[in-house]
Design an enzyme around this catalytic site. Structure first.
Site, short mmCIF file in Angstrom:
data_model
loop_
_atom_site.label_atom_id
_atom_site.label_comp_id
_atom_site.label_asym_id
_atom_site.label_seq_id
_atom_site.Cartn_x
_atom_site.Cartn_y
_atom_site.Cartn_z
CE LYS A 1 2.55 -3.39 0.77
NZ LYS A 1 1.11 -3.87 1.14
CB THR B 1 -0.78 -12.67 -5.24
OG1 THR B 1 -1.25 -11.93 -6.31
CG2 THR B 1 0.29 -13.70 -5.59
N GLY C 1 -5.03 -11.02 -1.30
CA GLY C 1 -4.84 -10.76 0.18
C GLY C 1 -3.38 -10.60 0.62
CB THR C 2 -0.17 -10.34 -1.21
OG1 THR C 2 -0.29 -11.27 -1.98
CG2 THR C 2 1.32 -10.46 -0.64
N GLY C 3 -1.30 -7.95 0.70
CA GLY C 3 -1.00 -6.86 1.65
C GLY C 3 -1.72 -7.07 2.80
CB CYS C 4 -4.99 -8.04 4.13
SG CYS C 4 -6.00 -7.21 3.02
#
Length: 262
Positions: free
Chosen positions: A174, A205, A207-210
């Site tokens: 990412k 932003t 919580g983007t990865g989860c």
């Protein structure tokens, strides 16, 4: 008709923006039935993480077996695992489950708070990553796990090769921390898929990865091939980032329900 079932194995975010809470919201938005194994409880809000309490391995194992042995799963997503003991426990459980696995190797929170003990890194490298259908590290996590520092798009190939060397079938590197468009690289070492989206000027932003990892797991559970699942998940999380909203005094969450509010 029973929807596809997806299990998240992750920590709880009391502020509701990341962790198990974000995972379950994502799964609902994408039309699958979300289930959870809580690995740790955090006291967390828009300003950061104020406390972390890891659950015992027996509690994690019991939650997992309770869900998988009765209800079954079509995909599993892992997030915050906190310690070497929990990483080892979850890796053992995944080895007994015939379903695609999305590993989000969570190391630190959006605010820079540590969510994985340094002593757990070897277990992530040698036990968890080999179980992954897709591993989804950001650039900080790539450096933490492999020592490869990415400073441009060209460096993402080296990063992917370093992650794939630990055994996941696919690596999604990412590139959101790079300047310019939000570009990610998905590869299995043979195919390459470069995924680009506009970068929205939105600081909210959390919580983007989860959210991205759970969206991938949801699409895999519905039967999509990995490149298609990741492409659909990228589209979903881009909309969620665009819709991110202020909450509290710090960094707000992405909007998991953006499609319903369009």
């Amino acid at each position: 008709m029973t929807p596809a079932r997806v299990l998240t194995v992750a920590g709880s975010d009391s502020g509701g923006g990341a962790g198990v809470q974000a995972d379950l919201k994502t799964m609902l938005a994408l039309g699958v039935h979300g289930m959870s194994v809580v690995t740790a409880v955090t006291a967390q809000n828009s300003l950061g993480v104020q406390g972390v309490w890891e659950l015992p391995a027996d509690a994690v194992r019991a939650q997992y077996r309770s869900v998988v042995d009765d209800i079954g799963v079509q995909a599993v997503k892992t997030g915050m695992l906190a310690s070497a003991a929990l990483v080892e426990t979850v890796a053992d459980l995944l080895a007994t489950t015939d379903a695609p696995v999305v590993v989000d190797p969570v190391g630190v929170s959006k605010h820079g708070d540590p969510l994985l003990a340094a002593s757990a890194l070897d277990s992530v490298r040698h036990r968890l990553l080999p179980a992954a259908t897709v591993a989804t590290p950001n650039l900080d996590e790539v450096f933490q796990l492999t020592g490869v520092r990415v400073e441009s798009e060209e460096g993402m190939r080296e990063a992917a090769a370093a992650v794939l060397a630990y055994g996941p079938r696919w690596a999604l590197i990412k590139g959101g921390h790079l300047p310019g468009d939000a570009v990610d690289l998905l590869t299995d070492g043979h195919e390459e898929h470069w995924l680009r989206s506009p970068r929205y000027d939105n600081r909210h932003t959390h919580g983007t990865g989860c959210t991205l990892a759970s969206a991938i797991a949801s699409e895999l559970a519905k039967g999509a091939a990995v490149p298609d699942a990741v492409t659909a998940a990228k589209s979903y999380v881009t909309g969620a980032i665009r819709g991110g909203f202020a909450l509290g005094g710090g960094i707000g969450p992405v909007d998991h329900g953006w499609a319903f509010r369009r």
